[in-house]
Design a protein around this motif. Structure first.
Motif, PDB file in Angstrom:
ATOM      1  N   THR A 170     -12.388  -6.834  -9.562  1.00  0.00           N
ATOM      2  CA  THR A 170     -11.027  -6.615 -10.055  1.00  0.00           C
ATOM      3  C   THR A 170     -10.807  -7.385 -11.362  1.00  0.00           C
ATOM      4  O   THR A 170     -11.090  -8.583 -11.427  1.00  0.00           O
ATOM      5  CB  THR A 170      -9.993  -7.091  -8.992  1.00  0.00           C
ATOM      6  N   LEU A 214      -2.893  -6.730  -3.810  1.00  0.00           N
ATOM      7  CA  LEU A 214      -4.240  -6.153  -3.680  1.00  0.00           C
ATOM      8  C   LEU A 214      -4.273  -4.920  -2.785  1.00  0.00           C
ATOM      9  O   LEU A 214      -5.244  -4.167  -2.807  1.00  0.00           O
ATOM     10  CB  LEU A 214      -5.204  -7.196  -3.095  1.00  0.00           C
ATOM     11  N   LYS A 241      -0.297   4.687  -0.944  1.00  0.00           N
ATOM     12  CA  LYS A 241      -1.424   5.320  -0.236  1.00  0.00           C
ATOM     13  C   LYS A 241      -0.961   6.082   0.995  1.00  0.00           C
ATOM     14  O   LYS A 241      -0.086   5.614   1.720  1.00  0.00           O
ATOM     15  CB  LYS A 241      -2.390   4.237   0.224  1.00  0.00           C
ATOM     16  N   GLU A 285      -8.879  -0.204   5.331  1.00  0.00           N
ATOM     17  CA  GLU A 285      -9.895  -0.895   4.511  1.00  0.00           C
ATOM     18  C   GLU A 285      -9.248  -1.986   3.655  1.00  0.00           C
ATOM     19  O   GLU A 285      -9.793  -3.073   3.503  1.00  0.00           O
ATOM     20  CB  GLU A 285     -10.567   0.098   3.550  1.00  0.00           C
ATOM     21  N   SER A 286      -8.066  -1.649   3.087  1.00  0.00           N
ATOM     22  CA  SER A 286      -7.386  -2.638   2.245  1.00  0.00           C
ATOM     23  C   SER A 286      -6.947  -3.839   3.078  1.00  0.00           C
ATOM     24  O   SER A 286      -7.073  -4.985   2.641  1.00  0.00           O
ATOM     25  CB  SER A 286      -6.173  -2.025   1.562  1.00  0.00           C
ATOM     26  N   GLN A 346     -15.427  -9.591  -7.040  1.00  0.00           N
ATOM     27  CA  GLN A 346     -15.491  -8.326  -6.288  1.00  0.00           C
ATOM     28  C   GLN A 346     -15.190  -7.120  -7.175  1.00  0.00           C
ATOM     29  O   GLN A 346     -15.168  -5.992  -6.699  1.00  0.00           O
ATOM     30  CB  GLN A 346     -14.496  -8.354  -5.117  1.00  0.00           C
ATOM     31  N   GLN A 383      -7.187  -1.835 -10.180  1.00  0.00           N
ATOM     32  CA  GLN A 383      -8.322  -2.189 -11.053  1.00  0.00           C
ATOM     33  C   GLN A 383      -7.930  -3.383 -11.905  1.00  0.00           C
ATOM     34  O   GLN A 383      -8.766  -4.172 -12.299  1.00  0.00           O
ATOM     35  CB  GLN A 383      -8.668  -1.013 -11.951  1.00  0.00           C
ATOM     36  N   ARG A 415      -9.952  -5.994   3.621  1.00  0.00           N
ATOM     37  CA  ARG A 415     -10.329  -6.754   2.435  1.00  0.00           C
ATOM     38  C   ARG A 415      -9.417  -7.972   2.270  1.00  0.00           C
ATOM     39  O   ARG A 415      -9.880  -9.091   2.028  1.00  0.00           O
ATOM     40  CB  ARG A 415     -10.251  -5.871   1.181  1.00  0.00           C
ATOM     41  N   ALA A 451       0.835  -1.214   0.000  1.00  0.00           N
ATOM     42  CA  ALA A 451       0.000   0.000   0.000  1.00  0.00           C
ATOM     43  C   ALA A 451       0.862   1.253   0.000  1.00  0.00           C
ATOM     44  O   ALA A 451       0.418   2.320   0.395  1.00  0.00           O
ATOM     45  CB  ALA A 451      -0.916  -0.009   1.226  1.00  0.00           C
ATOM     46  N   LYS A 456      -8.043   4.387   4.375  1.00  0.00           N
ATOM     47  CA  LYS A 456      -8.051   3.590   3.134  1.00  0.00           C
ATOM     48  C   LYS A 456      -7.140   2.372   3.297  1.00  0.00           C
ATOM     49  O   LYS A 456      -7.462   1.275   2.831  1.00  0.00           O
ATOM     50  CB  LYS A 456      -7.543   4.440   1.952  1.00  0.00           C
ATOM     51  N   SER A 492      -2.860  -2.165  -2.994  1.00  0.00           N
ATOM     52  CA  SER A 492      -2.949  -0.873  -3.675  1.00  0.00           C
ATOM     53  C   SER A 492      -4.313  -0.717  -4.347  1.00  0.00           C
ATOM     54  O   SER A 492      -4.528   0.233  -5.086  1.00  0.00           O
ATOM     55  CB  SER A 492      -1.814  -0.731  -4.695  1.00  0.00           C
ATOM     56  N   GLU A 493      -5.242  -1.667  -4.069  1.00  0.00           N
ATOM     57  CA  GLU A 493      -6.602  -1.647  -4.655  1.00  0.00           C
ATOM     58  C   GLU A 493      -6.548  -1.474  -6.172  1.00  0.00           C
ATOM     59  O   GLU A 493      -7.116  -0.534  -6.730  1.00  0.00           O
ATOM     60  CB  GLU A 493      -7.456  -0.520  -4.036  1.00  0.00           C
TER      61      GLU A 493
END
Ligand code: ATP
Length: 235
Positions: free
Chosen positions: A185, A149, A104, A112-113, A183, A154, A116, A101, A109, A151-152
């Motif tokens: 991605t 994942l 970020k 949250e990651s 989900q 796409q 998840r 991450a 945020k 870094s969330e």
């Protein structure tokens, strides 16, 4: 979402990618299959900005990302889980995930990651303080995917996620890849295990010595006699 056009990559005099073109649409799982040395990792490396290309272009979400630095590509929303996992063995599970991450700043945020990733991989949640080097092969693979994942992205790119895993873990990893896709991605998957890759992907490309030799929807490719013979071990 991602478009590669006429991409050429050379390592010295080795012509590793010979003008390949491919496309990934939002929401898809696309697999890239091919034998050892076909150029699969080179393709992912080029998208991730780790391997320079000499000509051709790569666009992601309408932006030209050809040969831009890896961190800029991550910021735009792609992330790579590399072959061989490459987790940091002396760091804990939590520290490895935190590194994923790095782009970020927002603490909410980032948590949250973490949530998840821990809900997808409860095994990692039980081992937050364990050093990555002491995890089993399957757990290290989960950590590598989890870190990507954080870094969330796409678009998540997975290089050989099933390599070296026992059959029950292979199944588990593929099920997880499908849940990550459900989900929202988009996934680009590289696999030696062509039969599993074709069974979970929507479309696939076959790479042979640096060129795309076949492309289509995965079900049709799995039924193609040439694919059966060369990649599925069925005669
Ligand atoms: P594998 O599944 O074995 O990793 P692959 O399909 O991912 O294979 P690549 O790793 O992309 O294949 O390699 C494509 C070609 O480029 C091979 O001939 C390989 O030897 C060569 N190659 C890859 N990386 C380098 C490098 N850093 N320097 C020189 N040649 C390289």
């Amino acid at each position: 979402m991602l478009k590669i056009s006429g991409l050429n990559v050379f390592y010295g005099h080795i012509h590793a990618l010979k003008g390949i073109s491919m496309e990934i649409k939002q929401g898809e799982i696309v697999s890239l299959i091919g034998s050892n040395g076909a150029g699969k990792s080179t393709t992912l490396g080029s998208i991730a900005g780790l391997v320079p290309s000499q000509s051709g272009s790569i666009t992601f979400l309408g932006k030209d990302i050809t040969n831009i630095p890896p961190h800029s590509i991550v910021k735009l929303g792609t992330s790579l889980s590399p072959e061989g996992r490459e987790v940091f063995p002396a760091l804990t599970v939590q520290e490895n995930l935190r590194l994923g991450a790095y782009i970020k700043k927002d603490k909410a945020k980032i948590s949250e990651s973490f949530e998840r990733v821990y809900s997808l991989f409860p095994r990692l949640k039980e081992r937050t303080k364990q050093t990555a080097g002491t995890l089993s092969g399957g757990e290290q693979q989960m950590l590598a995917i989890g870190r990507a994942l954080m870094s969330e992205p796409q678009l998540l790119m997975l290089d050989e996620p099933s390599l070296g895993l026992a059959p029950n873990l292979v199944l588990m990893i593929f099920e997880l890849i499908e849940s990550i896709n459900r989900q929202g991605t988009t996934i680009l998957l590289i696999e030696q295990n062509a039969s599993m890759a074709l069974s979970i992907s929507h479309r696939a490309y076959v790479l042979e010595t640096g060129s795309i030799s076949m492309a289509g929807n995965s079900k049709d490719l799995a039924d193609d006699p040439r694919v059966k013979k060369a990649y599925l071990g069925i005669r």
